[in-house]
Design a protein around this motif. Structure first.
Motif, mmCIF file in Angstrom:
data_model
loop_
_atom_site.group_PDB
_atom_site.id
_atom_site.type_symbol
_atom_site.label_atom_id
_atom_site.label_comp_id
_atom_site.label_asym_id
_atom_site.label_seq_id
_atom_site.Cartn_x
_atom_site.Cartn_y
_atom_site.Cartn_z
ATOM 1 N N ARG A 194 -0.088 7.461 -6.200
ATOM 2 C CA ARG A 194 -1.238 8.371 -6.236
ATOM 3 C C ARG A 194 -0.846 9.784 -5.819
ATOM 4 O O ARG A 194 -1.386 10.769 -6.340
ATOM 5 C CB ARG A 194 -2.343 7.821 -5.338
ATOM 6 C CG ARG A 194 -2.985 6.551 -5.903
ATOM 7 C CD ARG A 194 -3.899 5.884 -4.907
ATOM 8 N NE ARG A 194 -4.449 4.633 -5.459
ATOM 9 C CZ ARG A 194 -4.723 3.562 -4.728
ATOM 10 N NH1 ARG A 194 -4.514 3.590 -3.407
ATOM 11 N NH2 ARG A 194 -5.223 2.479 -5.282
ATOM 12 N N ALA A 245 5.343 1.661 -11.341
ATOM 13 C CA ALA A 245 4.146 2.482 -11.529
ATOM 14 C C ALA A 245 4.207 3.097 -12.927
ATOM 15 O O ALA A 245 5.198 3.729 -13.287
ATOM 16 C CB ALA A 245 4.067 3.585 -10.472
ATOM 17 N N LEU A 251 1.446 2.128 -3.576
ATOM 18 C CA LEU A 251 0.225 2.654 -4.186
ATOM 19 C C LEU A 251 0.003 4.101 -3.763
ATOM 20 O O LEU A 251 -0.360 4.960 -4.574
ATOM 21 C CB LEU A 251 -0.973 1.796 -3.778
ATOM 22 C CG LEU A 251 -1.021 0.368 -4.317
ATOM 23 C CD1 LEU A 251 -2.148 -0.415 -3.651
ATOM 24 C CD2 LEU A 251 -1.216 0.369 -5.829
ATOM 25 N N SER A 252 0.223 4.380 -2.474
ATOM 26 C CA SER A 252 0.040 5.729 -1.961
ATOM 27 C C SER A 252 1.023 6.700 -2.612
ATOM 28 O O SER A 252 0.650 7.831 -2.971
ATOM 29 C CB SER A 252 0.232 5.725 -0.440
ATOM 30 O OG SER A 252 0.105 7.032 0.085
ATOM 31 N N GLN A 270 -1.308 2.038 -13.831
ATOM 32 C CA GLN A 270 -1.180 0.782 -13.099
ATOM 33 C C GLN A 270 0.002 0.837 -12.146
ATOM 34 O O GLN A 270 0.964 1.576 -12.366
ATOM 35 C CB GLN A 270 -1.001 -0.406 -14.045
ATOM 36 C CG GLN A 270 0.208 -0.277 -14.969
ATOM 37 C CD GLN A 270 0.382 -1.462 -15.891
ATOM 38 O OE1 GLN A 270 1.078 -2.418 -15.549
ATOM 39 N NE2 GLN A 270 -0.247 -1.415 -17.053
ATOM 40 N N VAL A 271 -0.110 0.083 -11.063
ATOM 41 C CA VAL A 271 1.022 -0.183 -10.173
ATOM 42 C C VAL A 271 1.097 -1.699 -10.057
ATOM 43 O O VAL A 271 0.113 -2.347 -9.697
ATOM 44 C CB VAL A 271 0.840 0.446 -8.780
ATOM 45 C CG1 VAL A 271 2.075 0.197 -7.921
ATOM 46 C CG2 VAL A 271 0.569 1.945 -8.892
ATOM 47 N N PRO A 331 0.807 -1.231 0.000
ATOM 48 C CA PRO A 331 0.000 0.000 0.000
ATOM 49 C C PRO A 331 0.837 1.277 0.000
ATOM 50 O O PRO A 331 0.394 2.313 -0.518
ATOM 51 C CB PRO A 331 -0.827 -0.123 1.286
ATOM 52 C CG PRO A 331 -0.915 -1.593 1.538
ATOM 53 C CD PRO A 331 0.385 -2.167 1.066
#
Length: 396
Positions: free
Chosen positions: A31, A111, A27-28, A101-102, A24
């Motif tokens: 983003r 990423a 992902l963070s 996408q990641v 995560p």
């Protein structure tokens, strides 16, 4: 530095299947970078890049003196790696970034971003990792239009810079590395010729490079780029040579997006777009498909493709503009107003001024009850309105 080496353009290795879930934290980070870039802040990319890890990659194995290596490291630490503005431009309205996408490639998180800017379409693949404080960071990146990972590109730039300054330990050079250093004067000439818009002379110099250097992918890509502006027949031959040297290379699919030789060959263009889409999974490529369909007078197919883009990304301007043009041509005034209202929503309710290409379809729309109703709704309490101009082309 050899600015010539920033002109590379190819695609990275094909993605492997996801081997494990994405942390995560990565992902963070992805983003966070996407949000900052959407806000027109390319410096955010630099802030999340781990300069120390990148520096280690760039300088690993460089055949240079320790003193020169220390100078390179000191310079990089002092000035950082100002990549955001170089890769993404100045930001603002011309910049649109989307995280596509990641994924995990083995143990490496990657990423992939799509970037639309005044320079056109590009894809950036970031390699992510952890810094000394165990925080998620960017450790390397692969700009599709540059043709190789930043660490690989800068390694060669530093090698040639060292050779130019007499700091390269040539006794340690072998094979292609020695060829590159020996060809430095010619590479500099090529750079000067390109800067002076002497494309023909630059191609002739490229053809005089040592075989191992001349055969490198990015030299061949640069040669194709120049030939595209010089001679269609030579460009076509260059494509055949490139494909023979690098069979099934995704770079050829990227070429297809603006390859004048494929205009009118919708089957070849669509096949190239499909291959690229399978690689990057980008909804924007429906817009490119729609443009191909317009060239083939497949208006219904084009409209479906443009609508697919907006279903995935309602804020994209280009599909709105294409659908608006089609609605005006078909005298679908209600549909044209719906598109204006959609653009208005994506603009956050901001006042709009629409410029519409002059012509009978445009005049009919401007005189329609549907348009006049929309215009009335655009009026502010002070009585000002978004207004319209009959002009060209049809853009908001």
């Amino acid at each position: 530095m050899l600015s010539l080496l920033w002109l590379l353009f190819m695609a990275p290795p094909p993605p492997s299947s996801m081997s494990s879930p994405v942390d995560p934290a990565f992902l963070s980070l992805a983003r966070e970078v996407e949000a900052a870039l959407r806000d027109g802040n390319p410096a955010a990319l630099d802030a999340r890049l781990d300069g120390e890890q990148l520096l280690q990659r760039v300088t690993r194995g460089l055949p240079v003196s320790r003193a020169f290596l220390e100078d390179l490291a000191s310079d990089a630490r002092a000035n950082g790696w100002p990549l955001g503005r170089r890769l993404l431009g100045t930001g603002g309205q011309g910049l649109h970034v989307r995280l596509l996408q990641v994924r995990m490639s083995g143990r490496t998180p990657l990423a992939l971003f799509r970037v639309l800017s005044d320079s056109g379409l590009n894809y950036l693949e970031f390699e992510l990792g952890r810094d000394a404080r165990n925080e998620a960071v960017i450790v390397d990146l692969f700009p599709y239009r540059e043709g190789e990972r930043l660490s690989e590109l800068m390694w060669r730039v530093y090698l040639l810079a060292a050779a130019e300054r007499g700091q390269c330990l040539t006794r340690r050079l072998r094979g292609p590395e020695r060829d590159w250093v020996e060809e430095l004067p010619r590479l500099r000439r090529i750079e000067r010729l390109l800067g002076a818009d002497q494309g023909r002379e630059a191609v002739e110099e490229m053809d005089r490079l040592a075989p191992r250097v001349r055969g490198e992918r990015f030299i061949q890509r640069l040669r194709l780029e120049v030939l595209a502006s010089l001679d269609e027949a030579e460009y076509a031959l260059g494509l055949v040579v490139f494909e023979k040297a690098f069979p099934k290379d995704p770079l050829l699919d990227l070429f297809a997006l603006d390859n004048p030789l494929l205009l009118g060959d919708s089957a070849a263009m669509m096949a190239a777009i499909d291959r690229l889409d399978a690689r990057v999974g980008d909804p924007y490529l429906h817009h490119v498909r729609g443009q191909v369909m317009l060239d083939q007078d497949d208006l219904e197919g084009a409209k479906r493709s443009f609508q697919k883009v907006l279903e995935a990304e309602p804020a994209l301007l280009e599909p709105h503009v294409e659908l608006l043009r089609l609605a005006l041509e078909e005298a679908d005034h209600a549909g044209a107003v719906r598109l204006l209202e959609s653009m208005e929503r994506q603009a956050g309710g901001s006042l709009m001024r629409v410029r519409i290409e002059d012509g009978p379809e445009a005049r009919a729309f401007l005189e329609s009850a549907e348009y006049k109703g929309w215009l009335e709704r655009q009026r502010t309490p002070e009585g000002r309105d978004g207004g319209s101009e009959v002009a060209g082309p049809a853009v908001p």
